[in-house]
Design a protein around this motif. Structure first.
Motif, PDB file in Angstrom:
ATOM      1  N   ARG A 223       0.872  -1.181   0.000  1.00  0.00           N
ATOM      2  CA  ARG A 223       0.000   0.000   0.000  1.00  0.00           C
ATOM      3  C   ARG A 223       0.902   1.222   0.000  1.00  0.00           C
ATOM      4  NH1 ARG A 223      -5.609   1.865   1.446  1.00  0.00           N
ATOM      5  NH2 ARG A 223      -6.057  -0.136   0.479  1.00  0.00           N
TER       6      ARG A 223
ATOM      7  N   ALA B 263       1.424   5.638  -1.002  1.00  0.00           N
ATOM      8  CA  ALA B 263       0.790   6.933  -1.221  1.00  0.00           C
ATOM      9  C   ALA B 263       0.585   7.145  -2.712  1.00  0.00           C
ATOM     10  CB  ALA B 263       1.656   8.045  -0.644  1.00  0.00           C
TER      11      ALA B 263
ATOM     12  N   GLU C 242      -4.195   6.581  -0.780  1.00  0.00           N
ATOM     13  CA  GLU C 242      -3.296   5.435  -0.925  1.00  0.00           C
ATOM     14  C   GLU C 242      -3.943   4.412  -1.851  1.00  0.00           C
ATOM     15  OE1 GLU C 242      -0.988   5.191   3.356  1.00  0.00           O
ATOM     16  OE2 GLU C 242      -2.942   4.189   3.164  1.00  0.00           O
TER      17      GLU C 242
END
Length: 422
Positions: free
Chosen positions: A42, A44, A186
Motif C-alpha cells: 500500500r 501513497a 493510498e
C-alpha cells in the motif's frame, strides 16, 4: 528422396535449421512459466506512479459530485427566456467555486458564476462572459440559448461505483490525477520484481580496469542496468563472474536466493570453457534453446530452484534484442501488469534489405517521414550482433518474419518503435 528429406535438406539460400525454436513458441513457453509476484504494497498516491495496481479502483461517488459550470459566465433558466434576439437579465448574486449561491434563480434573473461553481437552483444553462454585455446589475445575452449549454452534470465523468482503473494497470500521470479526484490517498500495488544479474567470462573487465590482449569491457551489465531501470524493477548487479565452477555456483545460488528472476549474459551457448550448463543441471532445470532468431540465436531459459532464469547471449546487440523480445514480456507479466499487444505498424523500406528465410530478424532501423506524410524506414547499416552503436543510433526494430527473404526498395515491412519500449 522423401518429402521430409526435401523439407530439411541443406539450402545455401536460407537459414532454416530443423532444431531452431520459433519466436512465438518460445514466448508461449516463457509466458506459461512466469507468475505474478505474490506480494502487495500500500503506497501513497504520488508513489504509485509507474507501479502496477493490485486491485480495481472504483468511484466512491459521482464525478463530478455536483452539477457545475464549465465556464466563467452567467447562469439562468433557458426555458424562461423570451422569443427575441436578445434578453436582459438581472444579476441577483454570484456562485463561486467552493462557495455556491444559496438562493434560487427566477424568470428574468441570472447569477454570475465561476468555472467549477455549483449551478444554482432554478438555472440550467450558462452563457460565457465573453458573449455578454453587462451594465451594472443588468446583463444582455444573445438568443436563442441551448438548454444545458456550458454545464457539467453530476456523474458526467463517472457514476458512483463505476470502475475507474482496473487491476493490472501501470499507473500514469493522468491516473494519479484521476485517483486523487476520487479522494483516495493510498492505493494497493504489486511489489516490484527483484532481478539479480551478472556477466560471465574471463575476458570481461569492469570499466576502469586495464585491458590485456583479448580482454573487453563488460558493456552488457550497463545496458541491462538501463533496461531494468526503465522497466521500474528492483535489481542487484552482481558484477562479472569468472569461468570458475565454484564462483558460478555461488553466483547462481545467492542470486536465486535474493531475487524473483536471475539473468546472465554470455552464458547461453555451451562451449568447452562454459560451466553454466553443468551448474544449472545441478541447481535447476534449464533448456538451452537455439532460437529461430537473428540476432540472439542462443537463449537459455528455465529455473534455478524456484527462480526463473534467463541466460542471454554475449554479443551486446543480442543481449538487447533478447531482453526486449523475451525478458521484458516476462517481467511485465511478473509485475502483474495486464499484457497488451506490441505496438507495431508498417512502413516502406528505403534502399532494400538483404535477408535469408528461416529466422525472425530484428534489424535496427531509423524512421523518417516522407513529403506525403507516410513513414519510411531504413537500416542503420551493418547489422552485426556485436555492433552496439547500431542500437544507439536506431529508433526502431525492423521486424522480418522467418518466412521473409530479401526486401526490395519501397516494399512494406513491420516496424516496432523504441518509443515506449527502450
Amino acid at each position: 528422396m522423401s518429402e521430409t528429406e526435401l523439407d530439411t535438406a541443406a539450402n545455401c539460400g536460407d537459414d532454416r535449421e530443423p532444431a531452431l525454436l520459433p519466436v512465438d513458441e518460445a514466448l508461449s513457453r516463457i509466458r506459461a512459466a512466469i507468475t505474478v509476484v505474490p506480494d502487495r504494497e500500500r503506497v501513497a498516491v504520488r508513489s504509485a506512479l509507474g507501479r502496477v495496481l493490485a486491485t480495481d479502483i472504483s468511484a466512491p461517488g459521482d464525478v463530478p459530485m455536483h452539477t457545475n459550470s464549465a465556464m466563467d459566465g452567467y447562469a439562468f433558466a433557458a426555458g424562461s427566456l423570451p422569443d427575441a434576439d436578445t434578453a436582459d437579465l438581472t444579476v441577483v448574486g454570484t456562485s463561486w467555486a467552493g462557495r455556491s449561491f444559496d438562493g434560487e434563480v427566477g424568470p428574468g434573473e441570472c447569477v454570475r458564476i465561476m468555472t467549477g461553481a455549483v449551478m444554482p437552483a432554478g438555472a440550467d444553462t450558462v452563457e460565457m462572459q465573453e458573449r455578454t454585455d453587462r451594465d451594472g446589475d443588468t446583463v444582455r445575452i444573445s438568443l436563442p440559448q441551448k438548454p444545458g449549454n456550458h454545464v457539467r452534470y453530476a456523474g458526467e465523468d463517472m457514476k458512483s461505483g463505476t470502475a475507474a482503473l482496473p487491476a493490472g494497470r501501470r499507473v500514469t500521470p493522468a491516473d494519479l490525477g484521476l485517483i486523487a479526484s476520487l479522494g483516495f490517498g493510498e492505493v494497493d500495488v504489486w511489489r516490484r520484481p527483484r532481478v539479480a544479474f551478472f556477466s560471465n567470462g574471463d575476458e570481461l573487465r569492469s570499466v576502469g580496469e586495464p585491458l590485456r590482449l583479448g580482454d573487453i569491457y563488460d558493456s552488457n551489465r550497463y545496458t541491462l542496468y538501463g533496461m531494468l531501470t526503465r522497466l521500474g524493477v528492483e535489481f542487484l548487479d552482481m558484477g562479472v563472474v569468472r569461468d570458475d565452477p565454484d564462483a558460478i555456483r555461488e553466483a547462481f545460488t545467492s542470486g536465486a536466493r535474493c531475487a524473483d528472476m536471475l539473468i546472465t549474459s554470455a552464458g547461453a551457448s555451451v562451449g568447452e570453457a562454459d560451466y553454466i550448463k553443468d551448474t544449472l543441471d545441478e541447481l535447476g532445470e534449464v533448456d538451452f534453446w537455439k532460437m529461430a532468431l537473428k540476432p540472439g540465436r542462443p537463449l537459455a531459459f528455465g529455473r534455478v530452484g524456484d527462480t526463473p532464469f534467463f541466460g542471454l547471449p554475449g554479443n551486446p546487440v543480442s543481449v538487447m534484442v533478447t531482453f526486449y523480445q523475451f525478458v521484458r514480456p516476462a517481467l511485465i507479466r511478473m509485475s502483474g501488469e495486464t499484457e497488451t499487444p506490441r505496438y507495431r505498424f508498417r512502413a516502406r523500406v528505403r534502399g532494400g534489405i538483404r535477408k535469408r528465410p528461416g529466422r525472425t530478424e530484428y534489424q535496427r532501423g531509423r524512421l523518417t517521414q516522407s513529403t506525403d506524410g507516410s513513414l519510411e524506414v531504413g537500416t542503420t547499416g551493418d547489422q552485426g550482433s556485436g555492433i552496439l552503436r547500431s542500437m544507439s543510433v536506431s529508433d526502431c526494430f525492423i521486424v522480418l518474419t522467418a518466412e521473409q527473404g530479401d526486401v526490395a526498395d519501397g516494399d512494406w515491412v513491420v516496424v516496432e518503435p523504441f518509443a515506449g519500449l527502450v
